[in-house]
Every structure is written in C-alpha cells, then in structure tokens.
Design an enzyme around this catalytic site. Structure first.
Site, mmCIF file in Angstrom:
data_model
loop_
_atom_site.group_PDB
_atom_site.id
_atom_site.type_symbol
_atom_site.label_atom_id
_atom_site.label_comp_id
_atom_site.label_asym_id
_atom_site.label_seq_id
_atom_site.Cartn_x
_atom_site.Cartn_y
_atom_site.Cartn_z
ATOM 1 N N ASP A 219 0.882 -4.235 18.152
ATOM 2 C CA ASP A 219 2.137 -4.039 17.409
ATOM 3 C C ASP A 219 2.858 -5.343 17.073
ATOM 4 O OD1 ASP A 219 2.871 -4.648 19.972
ATOM 5 O OD2 ASP A 219 4.527 -3.214 20.050
ATOM 6 N N GLU B 43 18.466 7.645 20.241
ATOM 7 C CA GLU B 43 17.917 7.579 21.594
ATOM 8 C C GLU B 43 17.616 6.140 21.996
ATOM 9 O OE1 GLU B 43 14.729 7.935 24.699
ATOM 10 O OE2 GLU B 43 14.702 6.910 22.791
ATOM 11 N N HIS B 44 17.139 5.363 21.019
ATOM 12 C CA HIS B 44 16.824 3.957 21.291
ATOM 13 C C HIS B 44 18.082 3.225 21.739
ATOM 14 C CE1 HIS B 44 15.461 -0.179 20.525
ATOM 15 N NE2 HIS B 44 14.248 0.300 20.634
ATOM 16 N N ALA C 171 15.406 9.170 16.947
ATOM 17 C CA ALA C 171 14.833 8.016 17.652
ATOM 18 C C ALA C 171 15.796 6.827 17.666
ATOM 19 C CB ALA C 171 13.504 7.614 17.010
ATOM 20 N N LYS D 184 6.979 13.371 23.298
ATOM 21 C CA LYS D 184 7.161 12.795 24.637
ATOM 22 C C LYS D 184 8.136 13.669 25.420
ATOM 23 C CE LYS D 184 6.166 7.940 24.411
ATOM 24 N NZ LYS D 184 6.694 6.611 24.709
ATOM 25 N N LYS E 216 0.836 -1.208 0.000
ATOM 26 C CA LYS E 216 0.000 0.000 0.000
ATOM 27 C C LYS E 216 0.868 1.255 0.000
ATOM 28 C CE LYS E 216 -4.309 -1.502 2.244
ATOM 29 N NZ LYS E 216 -5.214 -1.008 1.212
ATOM 30 N N LYS F 154 6.964 -8.783 15.440
ATOM 31 C CA LYS F 154 7.446 -8.869 16.827
ATOM 32 C C LYS F 154 7.880 -10.305 17.120
ATOM 33 C CE LYS F 154 6.036 -6.557 21.095
ATOM 34 N NZ LYS F 154 6.777 -5.338 20.855
ATOM 35 N N GLU G 224 0.646 -1.723 13.800
ATOM 36 C CA GLU G 224 1.043 -0.379 14.258
ATOM 37 C C GLU G 224 1.913 0.263 13.185
ATOM 38 O OE1 GLU G 224 2.673 1.050 18.412
ATOM 39 O OE2 GLU G 224 4.357 0.766 17.049
#
Ligand code: 0O2
Length: 248
Positions: free
Chosen positions: A112, A194-195, A191, A152, A60, A85, A179
C-alpha cells in the site's frame, strides 16, 4: 547545554536546517556524505515509481468512468482519491511487522505504498468497476479482500484489491504494486467517521460509541441495498419517460 539539541538553540527552522547541514558536512567524511546522498536519491527514485503508478491508475479509472457513461448514460465513479504513503508511515509499518527497512523490504513487503480509493455511487458499481479494471490485460490481480460480503467486526465495509501494473519510464519498465479500495459513498462516509473516532487511535472507545458505530454501519448497508434496488427500477421507468418526452 547539549549542542545536538536544536530546541535549546531556539533557532528558526530554516536556520536549524542549515545549521545541521553545515554541521553534517563538517563532521562527516566525503564517502559517508556520498553514501547519504546516494541513499536519499535511491529512495526518492523508488517513491517516484509509486507516484507514476498512482497517475496510471487514476487515469485508468477516469477512462473507465468516461467509457461507462457513453454506454450507460451515467457515471459509476463518484470520486477518486490517491495517496502516497509517507516515509514515516512506511518505516512505522515495517517496524510494527518486525521487518527490515531497506528499499527491497519496502518493495517486497508493502502493498500500500501507492493507495487509490474509488468512491462509487451504487453498490453494483463497486463490483463493476473492480471487474472492469482487473480484466485489463496490463493489470495483474495479486489479492483481494471483500469486506462488503464479509464486513469487519466493527462494521467496516469496502472491497480491497492489490494489483500490479507496469509503468513505462524513459529507459525502463517497472512493475509496481498498489492497493485499491473501492466503496460506496455510504461506506466511505462511515469509514471516514470511524477513522476519526477510533481507527489507529490507541485510546479505546466506549461501548456506547462502538455500538452506535455498528448501528451506523448497519444503516449504511441498508441504504446501499435500497439505493441499489432503486437503481435497477430506474431504467424501465426512465425509458418510458424518455419516449414520452421524445414524442412531445
Ligand atoms: P490508512 O491510514 O487509511 O492508510 P496490511 O495493510 O495488509 O498490512 P491489513 O489489515 O491486512 O493490513 O489491511 P487491510 O485490512 O486491507 O486494510 C488496509 C487499509 O484499509 C487501512 O489502511 C485503512 O485505510 C482501511 N481499513 C481497514 N480496516 C479499517 C477499519 O476498520 N476502519 C477504517 N476506517 N479503515 C479501515 P491503513 O494503512 O491501516 O490506514
């Protein structure tokens, strides 16, 4: 020596596996073996629904990107990543939330299991891509969180959607949740950093590092805003240039 402890047997992993399988066979009755095999097959089938949902969603987004390039002469999507996951993370998340670990609990409580990350070139593209996706009549929006308008506390920004889409298998139609995280290149690089530094790690990060991360989040916000405003200035100047080139 404890016979159940494979480390003390010091066997190569393939031998260890076959050792366990033959041990399982010799110590388990047929009904229990069938139960294990049925449960495994059920889980493998369950996960395959989510793998199909990932394929559907990736297609998509690719189609959407292609369509946009026909009308706007540029691609809003820079890259698409998909991930299923792992069974380990599924189990850990359910236990962390004090939820059961049955397949129906996975299906009802986790949004997710299938995850898609769409990295867009410009800030406006994030919203254009999200809106275009949820306007499709086979996509049902279940929830969305706008961490771009409301970042956040640590500075994390992204647009998160949970959607349900149908997947068509040879003999059944299933509705599967996924998700979707949409973000710009700048948000993504923040991100990822930071992750690695902090997210999910139990160790706490020094105040200095946390402050620098917040500074970087702020700089990436400015970068996105500046690039977005440049994007709006390009068409007028670009079309003039194009006319001149054509004239030559
Ligand atoms: P991973 O390893 O990336 O998959 P929920 O998932 O609904 O139980 P929550 O907090 O409501 O929990 O979900 P939310 O806020 O929608 O965030 C889910 C995902 O967003 C995370 O997935 C991360 O991928 C990403 N995310 C959220 N907050 C942060 C953050 O502060 N920093 C970074 N780098 N990523 C974030 P997972 O499964 O937790 O991790």
């Amino acid at each position: 020596m404890n016979n159940d402890d494979n480390t003390s047997l010091n066997l190569p992993s393939t031998q260890t596996d076959s050792y366990y399988i033959s041990r399982l066979r010799s110590t388990t009755d047929d009904a229990t073996l069938k139960w294990i095999s049925d449960k495994t097959a059920e889980f493998v089938k369950f996960m395959s629904y989510y793998r199909c949902a990932l394929m559907e969603l990736e297609t998509k987004f690719k189609v959407l990107n292609e369509g946009y390039s026909l009308t706007h002469d540029r691609n809003p999507i820079s890259s698409i990543q998909t991930r299923l996951k792992s069974p380990q993370s599924i189990k850990e998340k359910l236990l962390r939330k004090n939820l059961g670990t049955s397949i129906s609990s996975m299906e009802n409580n986790l949004n997710d299991i299938a995850g898609v990350r769409v990295i867009c070139t410009f800030l406006d593209d994030v919203y254009t891509v999200a809106e275009t996706l949820i306007q499709q009549d086979d996509v049902k929006l279940i929830s969305f969180k706008d961490y771009i308008v409301n970042p956040k506390e640590n500075g994390y920004r992204s647009l998160h959607l949970v959607v349900a889409i149908p997947i068509f298998l040879s003999n059944e139609k299933r509705t599967v949740k996924a998700e979707i995280q949409l973000r710009t290149i700048a948000m993504d690089s923040w991100a990822s950093l930071e992750h690695q530094i902090r997210y999910k790690k139990d160790v706490s990060v020094s105040d200095d590092v946390a402050k620098d991360l917040l500074d970087c989040a702020w700089l990436s916000t400015l970068l996105d805003q500046k690039m977005n405003s440049l994007l709006h200035r390009i068409p007028a100047e670009g079309s003039k240039e194009q006319t001149e080139i054509k004239f030559w």
